[in-house]
Design an enzyme around this catalytic site. Sequence first.
Site, PDB file in Angstrom:
ATOM      1  CE  LYS A 154      76.253  83.646  68.919  1.00 21.13           C
ATOM      2  NZ  LYS A 154      75.688  84.616  67.978  1.00 21.13           N
ATOM      3  CG  ASP A 161      73.066  85.728  69.887  1.00 18.52           C
ATOM      4  OD1 ASP A 161      72.942  85.992  68.689  1.00 18.52           O
ATOM      5  OD2 ASP A 161      72.575  84.702  70.385  1.00 18.52           O
TER       6      ASP A 161
HETATM    7  P1  NDP Z   1      66.396  89.005  71.113  1.00 17.85           P
HETATM    8  O1  NDP Z   1      66.659  88.348  72.400  1.00 17.85           O
HETATM    9  O2  NDP Z   1      66.404  90.488  71.024  1.00 17.85           O
HETATM   10  O3  NDP Z   1      64.974  88.520  70.537  1.00 17.85           O
HETATM   11  C1  NDP Z   1      64.640  87.194  70.320  1.00 17.85           C
HETATM   12  C2  NDP Z   1      63.143  87.172  70.100  1.00 17.85           C
HETATM   13  O4  NDP Z   1      62.718  85.877  69.734  1.00 17.85           O
HETATM   14  C3  NDP Z   1      62.364  87.527  71.361  1.00 17.85           C
HETATM   15  O5  NDP Z   1      61.221  88.232  71.011  1.00 17.85           O
HETATM   16  C4  NDP Z   1      62.021  86.157  71.931  1.00 17.85           C
HETATM   17  O6  NDP Z   1      60.883  86.153  72.762  1.00 17.85           O
HETATM   18  C5  NDP Z   1      61.731  85.438  70.649  1.00 17.85           C
HETATM   19  N1  NDP Z   1      61.823  84.002  70.829  1.00 17.85           N
HETATM   20  C6  NDP Z   1      62.799  83.288  71.416  1.00 17.85           C
HETATM   21  N2  NDP Z   1      62.514  81.994  71.394  1.00 17.85           N
HETATM   22  C7  NDP Z   1      61.327  81.900  70.759  1.00 17.85           C
HETATM   23  C8  NDP Z   1      60.478  80.827  70.410  1.00 17.85           C
HETATM   24  N3  NDP Z   1      60.834  79.578  70.715  1.00 17.85           N
HETATM   25  N4  NDP Z   1      59.334  81.092  69.749  1.00 17.85           N
HETATM   26  C9  NDP Z   1      58.973  82.372  69.445  1.00 17.85           C
HETATM   27  N5  NDP Z   1      59.725  83.427  69.767  1.00 17.85           N
HETATM   28  C10 NDP Z   1      60.875  83.182  70.412  1.00 17.85           C
HETATM   29  O7  NDP Z   1      67.407  88.363  70.071  1.00 17.85           O
HETATM   30  P2  NDP Z   1      67.844  88.910  68.668  1.00 17.85           P
HETATM   31  O8  NDP Z   1      66.692  89.560  67.992  1.00 17.85           O
HETATM   32  O9  NDP Z   1      69.104  89.646  68.810  1.00 17.85           O
HETATM   33  O10 NDP Z   1      68.224  87.529  67.923  1.00 17.85           O
HETATM   34  C11 NDP Z   1      67.258  86.755  67.252  1.00 17.85           C
HETATM   35  C12 NDP Z   1      67.985  85.750  66.370  1.00 17.85           C
HETATM   36  O11 NDP Z   1      68.815  86.451  65.436  1.00 17.85           O
HETATM   37  C13 NDP Z   1      68.919  84.770  67.087  1.00 17.85           C
HETATM   38  O12 NDP Z   1      68.938  83.566  66.369  1.00 17.85           O
HETATM   39  C14 NDP Z   1      70.275  85.465  66.952  1.00 17.85           C
HETATM   40  O13 NDP Z   1      71.338  84.544  67.067  1.00 17.85           O
HETATM   41  C15 NDP Z   1      70.156  85.994  65.543  1.00 17.85           C
HETATM   42  N6  NDP Z   1      71.051  87.093  65.220  1.00 17.85           N
HETATM   43  C16 NDP Z   1      71.048  88.247  65.941  1.00 17.85           C
HETATM   44  C17 NDP Z   1      71.875  89.280  65.579  1.00 17.85           C
HETATM   45  C18 NDP Z   1      71.828  90.601  66.263  1.00 17.85           C
HETATM   46  O14 NDP Z   1      72.531  91.523  65.812  1.00 17.85           O
HETATM   47  N7  NDP Z   1      71.025  90.798  67.297  1.00 17.85           N
HETATM   48  C19 NDP Z   1      72.843  89.143  64.483  1.00 17.85           C
HETATM   49  C20 NDP Z   1      72.698  87.924  63.727  1.00 17.85           C
HETATM   50  C21 NDP Z   1      71.858  86.926  64.123  1.00 17.85           C
HETATM   51  P3  NDP Z   1      60.960  86.599  74.301  1.00 17.85           P
HETATM   52  O15 NDP Z   1      60.957  88.095  74.248  1.00 17.85           O
HETATM   53  O16 NDP Z   1      59.731  86.030  74.902  1.00 17.85           O
HETATM   54  O17 NDP Z   1      62.223  86.015  74.840  1.00 17.85           O
END
Ligand code: NDP
Length: 452
Positions: A129, A169
Amino acid sequence: MATVDYVDEVLASVKAKNGNEPEFIQAVTEVLESLRPVVKKNEKLYRKNAILERITEPDRQIMFRVPWVDDKGQVQVNRGYRVQFNNSIGPYKGGLRLHPSVNLGIIKFLGFEQIFKNSLTTLPIGGGKGGSDFDPKGKSDREIMAFCQSFMTELCKYIGADVDVPAGDIGTGAREIGFMFGQYKRIRGMFEGVLTGKGLSYGGSLARTEATGYGLLYITEELMKCHGESMEGKTIAVSGAGNVAIYAIEKAQQMGAKVVTCSDSTGWIYDPEGIDVKLLKKIKEVKRARLDEYAKARKSAKYTAKKSADDHGVWSVKCDIALPCATQNELNLEDAKMLVANKVKAVCEGANMPTTLEATQFLQKKGVLFICGKASNAGGVATSALEMSQNSERLSWSFEEVDSKLKDIMVGIYHNIDDAAKKYGMEGNYVAGANIAGFMKVVDAMLAHGVC
Ligand code: NDP
């Protein structure tokens, strides 16, 4: 004389050595606790070969300076990380997180989890990572490019298609991967599948964008099916509004369920008519705006500003299934109590470690079906590995082909973790099942490789 339990001994040592890395300690504790029955059965072999000591110590941790120039001509400095944790079953593989909260402990927790997740996919990928404390929010495209080029200028020394293949990510999407790939190609003078999550015109895979969210729903559907339920007509609470959340919502709706919530770091939406995923995509993927825009554009939706200590956000809404898809430790014990009071049937993690240890244990104790992220969000990395396969054979598969492989992998993961839990007398404990199934394959390879 009583000997100290091997798991306790290693946990104590991990805590002593990494005391300022709470997320890493949390992840190691969760995994090692659930491995107790396996360790007990094989203690002599594992002790002699220091398996637990080796699997909790990264192969290497790379930290570097990332200088770049902002639009005002000011030099900025961020810190870059790549933790190459374990390559026993294949090249290191894991995303790059760009977020101000990133530190070594967070990257280590994610890299550690990635070892077992990647093993569960059945594909030949090891765990790693990386990322940086750089915040892409509010930056111009030029600033993003300047950062990505500088980041890759250093990172390119340590990665390669057969060595370490980073991916996206939080904060690292198609735009950032494109800039990083361009810089790698320029410095190394070669076009190879060194990153995944690439654009379709230069080696990306169809269905990679959808993979984590879709995969989460495929495994959730299988879980429900095996417990005599279908997705049709279920009410679902989702957190997050990013890549994972959006495509989880989309697939849940295709399966006939109704998703009534989503959230971002500023607040959350309750939409009893069901989230309008097209509108959500427009706001988050195109305009990159905040979620209050959603409520402004849709009468049925209510927006509540940032979750406070006494507001349980999306977890206060009555639902059959909860899918935390935002970030680590976003679902705590109080949230879990709220979900149980509202008779939630299943919680499947889309994000990495979104549920705290206490909340997980509470949900399990109350009989809620619970699948941890390393199993339920493995669809993303599995499809990244399918992207690597396509790059190696210099071919591109159709959306349907990738999607059908993804579905097979997720259904396979469910049965693999279910079987592992049953084998060790913990039927229905999918956290233990995932850790055990992922661990066994990696340990087998570690033992075969000798002391390294
Ligand atoms: P993104 O950056 O696309 O989205 C993250 C989302 O979560 C955003 O909407 C963000 O809000 C929101 N967020 C972040 N912090 C908080 C919080 N404290 N409270 C509420 N909402 C919050 O990331 P991903 O969707 O790619 O990833 C999300 C999770 O999934 C992570 O843990 C990542 O490690 C995991 N993951 C992702 C994969 C992938 O293929 N993308 C694969 C496997 C795991 P804002 O828009 O305001 O920042």
